[in-house]
Scaffold this active site. Structure first.
Site, short mmCIF file in Angstrom:
data_model
loop_
_atom_site.label_atom_id
_atom_site.label_comp_id
_atom_site.label_asym_id
_atom_site.label_seq_id
_atom_site.Cartn_x
_atom_site.Cartn_y
_atom_site.Cartn_z
N GLY A 11 -2.68 -49.28 -1.62
CA GLY A 11 -1.28 -49.32 -2.06
C GLY A 11 -0.80 -47.94 -2.46
N GLY A 14 2.76 -47.04 -2.16
CA GLY A 14 3.74 -47.88 -2.86
C GLY A 14 4.26 -47.20 -4.11
N THR A 100 -0.82 -57.87 -9.51
CA THR A 100 -0.64 -59.10 -10.29
C THR A 100 -0.32 -60.27 -9.36
OG1 THR A 100 1.71 -58.58 -10.62
CG2 THR A 100 0.18 -57.85 -12.33
N HIS A 154 12.49 -56.76 -14.43
CA HIS A 154 11.87 -55.84 -13.47
C HIS A 154 12.84 -55.53 -12.34
CE1 HIS A 154 8.12 -56.93 -15.51
NE2 HIS A 154 7.60 -55.84 -14.96
N HIS A 155 12.47 -54.53 -11.56
CA HIS A 155 13.24 -54.14 -10.37
C HIS A 155 13.39 -55.34 -9.42
CE1 HIS A 155 9.44 -53.95 -8.06
NE2 HIS A 155 8.94 -53.57 -9.22
N LYS A 158 10.45 -56.94 -7.13
CA LYS A 158 9.17 -57.44 -7.65
C LYS A 158 8.91 -58.84 -7.10
CE LYS A 158 6.45 -58.20 -11.84
NZ LYS A 158 5.23 -57.64 -11.26
N1 LIG Z 1 -1.12 -53.61 -13.78
C1 LIG Z 1 -0.11 -52.75 -13.94
O1 LIG Z 1 -0.05 -51.95 -14.90
C2 LIG Z 1 1.00 -52.76 -12.92
C3 LIG Z 1 2.09 -51.88 -13.03
C4 LIG Z 1 3.05 -51.89 -12.02
C5 LIG Z 1 2.92 -52.74 -10.93
N2 LIG Z 1 1.87 -53.59 -10.89
C6 LIG Z 1 1.62 -54.46 -9.73
O2 LIG Z 1 1.21 -53.63 -8.66
C7 LIG Z 1 1.57 -54.27 -7.42
C8 LIG Z 1 2.36 -53.29 -6.56
O3 LIG Z 1 3.62 -53.06 -7.15
P1 LIG Z 1 4.64 -51.95 -6.59
O4 LIG Z 1 5.88 -52.11 -7.37
O5 LIG Z 1 3.95 -50.64 -6.57
O6 LIG Z 1 4.86 -52.49 -5.10
P2 LIG Z 1 5.25 -51.71 -3.77
O7 LIG Z 1 6.00 -50.47 -4.06
O8 LIG Z 1 5.85 -52.73 -2.88
O9 LIG Z 1 3.83 -51.27 -3.18
C9 LIG Z 1 2.91 -52.20 -2.69
C10 LIG Z 1 1.94 -51.53 -1.76
O10 LIG Z 1 1.08 -52.52 -1.27
C11 LIG Z 1 0.83 -52.31 0.11
N3 LIG Z 1 0.80 -53.63 0.76
C12 LIG Z 1 1.78 -54.53 0.80
N4 LIG Z 1 1.39 -55.62 1.50
C13 LIG Z 1 0.14 -55.36 1.90
C14 LIG Z 1 -0.79 -56.10 2.65
N5 LIG Z 1 -0.52 -57.31 3.14
N6 LIG Z 1 -1.99 -55.53 2.85
C15 LIG Z 1 -2.29 -54.34 2.35
N7 LIG Z 1 -1.43 -53.59 1.62
C16 LIG Z 1 -0.24 -54.11 1.41
C17 LIG Z 1 1.97 -51.48 0.65
O11 LIG Z 1 1.49 -50.38 1.41
P3 LIG Z 1 1.25 -50.44 2.97
O12 LIG Z 1 2.29 -51.33 3.55
O13 LIG Z 1 1.35 -49.06 3.42
O14 LIG Z 1 -0.13 -51.00 3.06
C18 LIG Z 1 2.60 -50.86 -0.59
O15 LIG Z 1 2.29 -49.49 -0.67
C19 LIG Z 1 2.33 -55.54 -7.82
O16 LIG Z 1 1.45 -56.63 -7.82
C20 LIG Z 1 2.81 -55.23 -9.23
O17 LIG Z 1 3.04 -56.39 -10.00
C21 LIG Z 1 0.91 -53.61 -11.85
#
Ligand SMILES: NC(=O)c1ccc[n+]([C@@H]2O[C@H](COP(=O)([O-])OP(=O)(O)OC[C@H]3O[C@@H](n4cnc5c(N)ncnc54)[C@H](OP(=O)(O)O)[C@@H]3O)[C@@H](O)[C@H]2O)c1
Length: 254
Positions: A11, A14, A100, A154-155, A158
């Protein structure tokens, strides 16, 4: 010289994964050895990030990484993450997971696999120190205030609702108040312009307490993730979900 910790970030293109990935890349004791991406596989992460001097090819799968050992950091989405994390655990890698929205079954299966293979896992719904402090404050407040509701925002893109952070908060409040977690009202707002926000509001006769935490940019998660990468190998066979368990110095029990 001590060995740097090899880290693979899924990711990494992302919103959160790129902030976290940059933090890992800059950490003197870590070596970002690969980035996993579906959409950008085959491209160079340095070019994508606009970082001159950085060359790191993006690959689609854990199996494409040749290292014997790495810590896999995952900020993606739960379905693909479950498969990816299972592969990493099978290879004997430790895992640090920010993604998450896992089902209870997937969570249990990961914990079982982690214990079976003796690797470490930090699966933490919110890596920001501020959110963790807010949880501790809410735990303390809920010893004295019974009426409570949670509002999280959230944005607009999400995927899960309520957020993982709000689910954990409801669990914490439920434990202290001796009520089922799902009896704690949680309100979710999804709007452009928001990043990650949460207010826990306690009401009592003639007074209110609001414990509020706002993330304005995703660098808020970096310190918690770096702490987890440094500690996860010592967790051998355990899956932890409380940031307090991996902080240095460790948190005092409440
Ligand atoms: N624990 C924490 O502190 C925290 C903080 C913020 C966010 N989060 C969580 O982190 C996650 C990502 O959030 P975000 O806002 O960064 O989302 P985002 O900007 O949409 O990024 C998600 C990433 O996942 C990859 N992805 C999506 N579908 C995929 C798939 N089927 N297979 C493999 N890779 C895939 C995408 O990259 P590619 O398409 O290039 O593979 C993308 O870079 C969410 O679950 C969010 O709730 C957690």
């Amino acid at each position: 010289m001590t060995m740097k910790i090899p880290v693979v970030v899924a990711g990494v293109t992302g919103k959160t994964g790129s902030a976290v990935g940059r933090g890992i890349w800059a950490a003197p004791d870590m070596d970002l050895i690969a980035g996993l991406s579906q959409q950008h596989a085959g491209q160079d992460l340095g070019a994508l990030w606009g970082e001159p001097g950085m060359t790191l090819p993006l690959v689609p799968h854990v199996a494409d990484v040749e290292a014997d050992y790495a810590v896999l950091v995952d900020f993606t989405e739960p379905e693909s993450a479950f498969v990816r994390l299972s592969e990493a655990i099978e290879r004997g890698w430790d895992i640090v997971v920010g993604t998450t929205g896992f089902s209870a079954e997937h969570r249990q299966a990961l914990a079982h696999h982690v214990s079976e293979r003796g690797v470490g896992a930090a699966v933490i719904a919110n890596f920001s120190l501020g959110a963790w402090v807010a949880e501790r404050l809410a735990r303390e407040a809920s010893r004295y205030f019974e009426a409570v509701e949670v509002i999280e925002g959230h944005h607009a893109t999400k995927k899960d609702r309520p957020s993982g952070t709000a689910r954990v908060m409801a669990q914490i409040l439920g434990e202290t108040l001796k009520r089922p977690a799902d009896s704690i009202p949680v309100h979710s707002i999804r709007l452009p312009g928001m990043v990650a926000h949460q207010a826990v509001i306690f009401g009592s006769q003639g007074q209110m307490i609001t414990i509020r935490h706002d993330v304005h940019d995703r660098t808020a998660y970096v310190d918690g993730v770096l702490a987890a990468v440094r500690r996860v190998h010592q967790l051998g066979g355990r899956l932890v979900s409380d940031l307090g368990e991996i902080l240095d110095p460790p948190a005092d029990p409440l």
